[in-house]
Design a protein around this motif. Structure first.
Motif, mmCIF file in Angstrom:
data_model
loop_
_atom_site.group_PDB
_atom_site.id
_atom_site.type_symbol
_atom_site.label_atom_id
_atom_site.label_comp_id
_atom_site.label_asym_id
_atom_site.label_seq_id
_atom_site.Cartn_x
_atom_site.Cartn_y
_atom_site.Cartn_z
ATOM 1 N N GLN A 126 15.714 -6.488 0.074
ATOM 2 C CA GLN A 126 14.766 -5.416 -0.234
ATOM 3 C C GLN A 126 13.370 -5.980 -0.510
ATOM 4 N N LEU A 127 13.321 -7.083 -1.270
ATOM 5 C CA LEU A 127 12.034 -7.668 -1.624
ATOM 6 C C LEU A 127 11.347 -8.279 -0.408
ATOM 7 N N VAL A 128 12.127 -8.877 0.487
ATOM 8 C CA VAL A 128 11.559 -9.424 1.721
ATOM 9 C C VAL A 128 10.980 -8.303 2.575
ATOM 10 N N THR A 129 11.711 -7.201 2.683
ATOM 11 C CA THR A 129 11.217 -6.050 3.449
ATOM 12 C C THR A 129 9.918 -5.526 2.835
ATOM 13 N N ARG A 130 9.875 -5.436 1.500
ATOM 14 C CA ARG A 130 8.660 -4.982 0.820
ATOM 15 C C ARG A 130 7.493 -5.924 1.105
ATOM 16 N N GLY A 131 7.760 -7.230 1.076
ATOM 17 C CA GLY A 131 6.709 -8.208 1.337
ATOM 18 C C GLY A 131 6.180 -8.116 2.757
ATOM 19 N N ARG A 132 7.074 -7.942 3.726
ATOM 20 C CA ARG A 132 6.650 -7.822 5.120
ATOM 21 C C ARG A 132 5.777 -6.578 5.329
ATOM 22 N N ARG A 133 6.172 -5.481 4.681
ATOM 23 C CA ARG A 133 5.373 -4.260 4.784
ATOM 24 C C ARG A 133 3.991 -4.454 4.183
ATOM 25 N N HIS A 134 3.932 -5.157 3.064
ATOM 26 C CA HIS A 134 2.632 -5.422 2.428
ATOM 27 C C HIS A 134 1.756 -6.257 3.352
ATOM 28 N N LEU A 135 2.318 -7.292 3.968
ATOM 29 C CA LEU A 135 1.529 -8.147 4.848
ATOM 30 C C LEU A 135 1.070 -7.390 6.090
ATOM 31 N N GLU A 136 1.897 -6.472 6.561
ATOM 32 C CA GLU A 136 1.496 -5.655 7.704
ATOM 33 C C GLU A 136 0.312 -4.756 7.334
ATOM 34 N N GLN A 137 0.370 -4.169 6.145
ATOM 35 C CA GLN A 137 -0.738 -3.351 5.670
ATOM 36 C C GLN A 137 -1.983 -4.207 5.453
ATOM 37 N N PHE A 138 -1.785 -5.402 4.928
ATOM 38 C CA PHE A 138 -2.897 -6.326 4.701
ATOM 39 C C PHE A 138 -3.593 -6.660 6.017
ATOM 40 N N GLN A 139 -2.804 -6.907 7.062
ATOM 41 C CA GLN A 139 -3.358 -7.262 8.366
ATOM 42 C C GLN A 139 -4.099 -6.097 9.004
ATOM 43 N N LYS A 140 -3.553 -4.906 8.914
ATOM 44 C CA LYS A 140 -4.079 -3.774 9.656
ATOM 45 C C LYS A 140 -5.102 -2.940 8.879
ATOM 46 N N LEU A 141 -4.978 -2.923 7.542
ATOM 47 C CA LEU A 141 -5.807 -2.011 6.765
ATOM 48 C C LEU A 141 -6.733 -2.713 5.779
ATOM 49 N N THR A 142 -6.165 -3.394 4.779
ATOM 50 C CA THR A 142 -7.003 -3.911 3.690
ATOM 51 C C THR A 142 -7.841 -5.112 4.111
ATOM 52 N N LYS A 143 -7.221 -6.064 4.811
ATOM 53 C CA LYS A 143 -7.915 -7.213 5.420
ATOM 54 C C LYS A 143 -8.595 -8.160 4.436
ATOM 55 N N ARG A 144 -8.514 -7.897 3.157
ATOM 56 C CA ARG A 144 -9.115 -8.772 2.154
ATOM 57 C C ARG A 144 -8.114 -9.006 1.029
ATOM 58 N N PRO A 145 -8.022 -10.234 0.522
ATOM 59 C CA PRO A 145 -7.084 -10.524 -0.564
ATOM 60 C C PRO A 145 -7.444 -9.784 -1.846
ATOM 61 N N LEU A 146 -6.446 -9.543 -2.656
ATOM 62 C CA LEU A 146 -6.649 -8.872 -3.936
ATOM 63 C C LEU A 146 -7.705 -9.581 -4.778
ATOM 64 N N LEU A 147 -7.699 -10.901 -4.749
ATOM 65 C CA LEU A 147 -8.652 -11.675 -5.555
ATOM 66 C C LEU A 147 -10.082 -11.400 -5.115
ATOM 67 N N SER A 148 -10.297 -11.322 -3.809
ATOM 68 C CA SER A 148 -11.628 -11.041 -3.290
ATOM 69 C C SER A 148 -12.076 -9.627 -3.649
ATOM 70 N N VAL A 149 -11.162 -8.672 -3.528
ATOM 71 C CA VAL A 149 -11.480 -7.281 -3.866
ATOM 72 C C VAL A 149 -11.825 -7.149 -5.348
ATOM 73 N N LEU A 150 -11.055 -7.848 -6.199
ATOM 74 C CA LEU A 150 -11.316 -7.795 -7.637
ATOM 75 C C LEU A 150 -12.682 -8.387 -7.966
ATOM 76 N N GLU A 151 -13.035 -9.509 -7.343
ATOM 77 C CA GLU A 151 -14.351 -10.105 -7.578
ATOM 78 C C GLU A 151 -15.459 -9.107 -7.265
ATOM 79 N N GLN A 152 -15.366 -8.433 -6.134
ATOM 80 C CA GLN A 152 -16.408 -7.476 -5.764
ATOM 81 C C GLN A 152 -16.465 -6.330 -6.761
ATOM 82 N N ARG A 153 -15.312 -5.840 -7.190
ATOM 83 C CA ARG A 153 -15.275 -4.729 -8.135
ATOM 84 C C ARG A 153 -15.935 -5.122 -9.449
ATOM 85 N N LEU A 154 -15.677 -6.332 -9.915
ATOM 86 C CA LEU A 154 -16.266 -6.803 -11.161
ATOM 87 C C LEU A 154 -17.771 -7.005 -11.035
#
Length: 277
Positions: free
Chosen positions: A43-71
């Motif tokens: 289940q956790l592997v499936t969740r991770g793969r889905r997250h990476l797919e969303q990261f590739q297609k939609l968000t395209k920026r790491p959480l750390l980078s997004v947090l820096e900009q928000r701050l």
């Protein structure tokens, strides 16, 4: 029987960011445990793969980078000025922070040679800037930096050798407003991150002595105020407040991650997801 995960199973679940509740499960038999592990890991592997797919297609920026900009956006909107200072600092700068050969932090420093090191903190450079900015700007002087720091930390679930610090300072404010100002700055940061129900507790720092820390299960930020005994070494006489946060720890709490390594710069994780899935 009171059977728990094997060490290898527990490590794998931690890597996959299984919740603490799942990591502390108990079982009646080894067969039950092993069957549960296979299902949960899948289940956790499936969740991770889905997250990476969303990261590739939609968000395209790491959480750390997004947090820096928000701050950055939140702080500059409130009148703070962002600065960027060198990663390499002198042994003399550390000594001004009381980090000499006998200090507990000294052994954690990554030394480049006998006189230079990778900065273990942002404060020495901000002290240096204060001196010049006091000649050029009228107080209060509000500056902050987001930058990488380096320490030879134990590689536990809460420590990194290479981590991202946010250090916010305000120089030149009334003495009786310092604690209130620290609480306001902490609130500004925590609101920007999206963390509530935190506490502020008095603890002890190896550099500043008594500090007011931001806590939510773990230490997320640590503050100090001056006048302080260190100020004279830098020629600073104005009252000040400062607070520093580890961005990877902020993300760890915000995202419910089980180890800080998943939130930092890594070749094993991408956007919080273990890559060997």
């Amino acid at each position: 029987m009171n059977i728990t995960w094997t060490p290898i199973q527990k490590q794998r679940l931690k890597e996959l960011n299984a919740s603490s509740i799942w990591q502390e499960r108990h079982f009646e038999s080894s067969n039950e445990r092993d069957s549960e592990f296979r299902d949960l890991a899948s289940q956790l592997v499936t969740r991770g793969r889905r997250h990476l797919e969303q990261f590739q297609k939609l968000t395209k920026r790491p959480l750390l980078s997004v947090l820096e900009q928000r701050l950055i956006e939140a702080l500059t909107l409130q009148g703070f000025i962002q600065v960027m200072t060198p990663t390499i600092i002198s042994k003399g700068s550390l000594a001004k922070m009381s980090v000499d050969d006998n200090h507990p932090l000294f052994s954690q420093v990554f030394w480049l040679d006998s006189k230079r090191c990778l900065r273990p903190m942002l404060a020495p450079n901000l002290y240096t800037l204060w001196k010049d900015l006091l000649r050029l700007w009228k107080p209060p002087i509000r500056i902050f930096e987001i930058g990488t720091c380096y320490r030879k930390e134990s590689q536990g679930g809460l420590h990194l050798n290479e981590f991202t610090m946010l250090n916010i300072t305000e120089l030149g404010l009334p003495l009786n407003e310092r604690q209130q100002r620290l609480e306001e700055i902490a609130s500004l940061v925590m609101d920007a991150v999206g963390i509530d129900d935190y506490e502020m507790e008095v603890t002890n720092s190896v550099v500043y002595g008594d500090t007011l820390d931001v806590i939510k299960g773990i230490e997320l930020g640590s503050s100090a105020m001056g006048p302080h005994v260190l100020d004279k070494k830098w020629g600073i006489t104005e009252p000040w407040v400062g607070i520093g946060f580890g961005l990877e720890r902020l993300l760890m709490v915000k995202e419910g991650a089980q180890n800080v390594q998943s939130m930092g710069r890594s070749l094993s994780y991408l956007d919080g997801v273990r890559l060997n899935i």
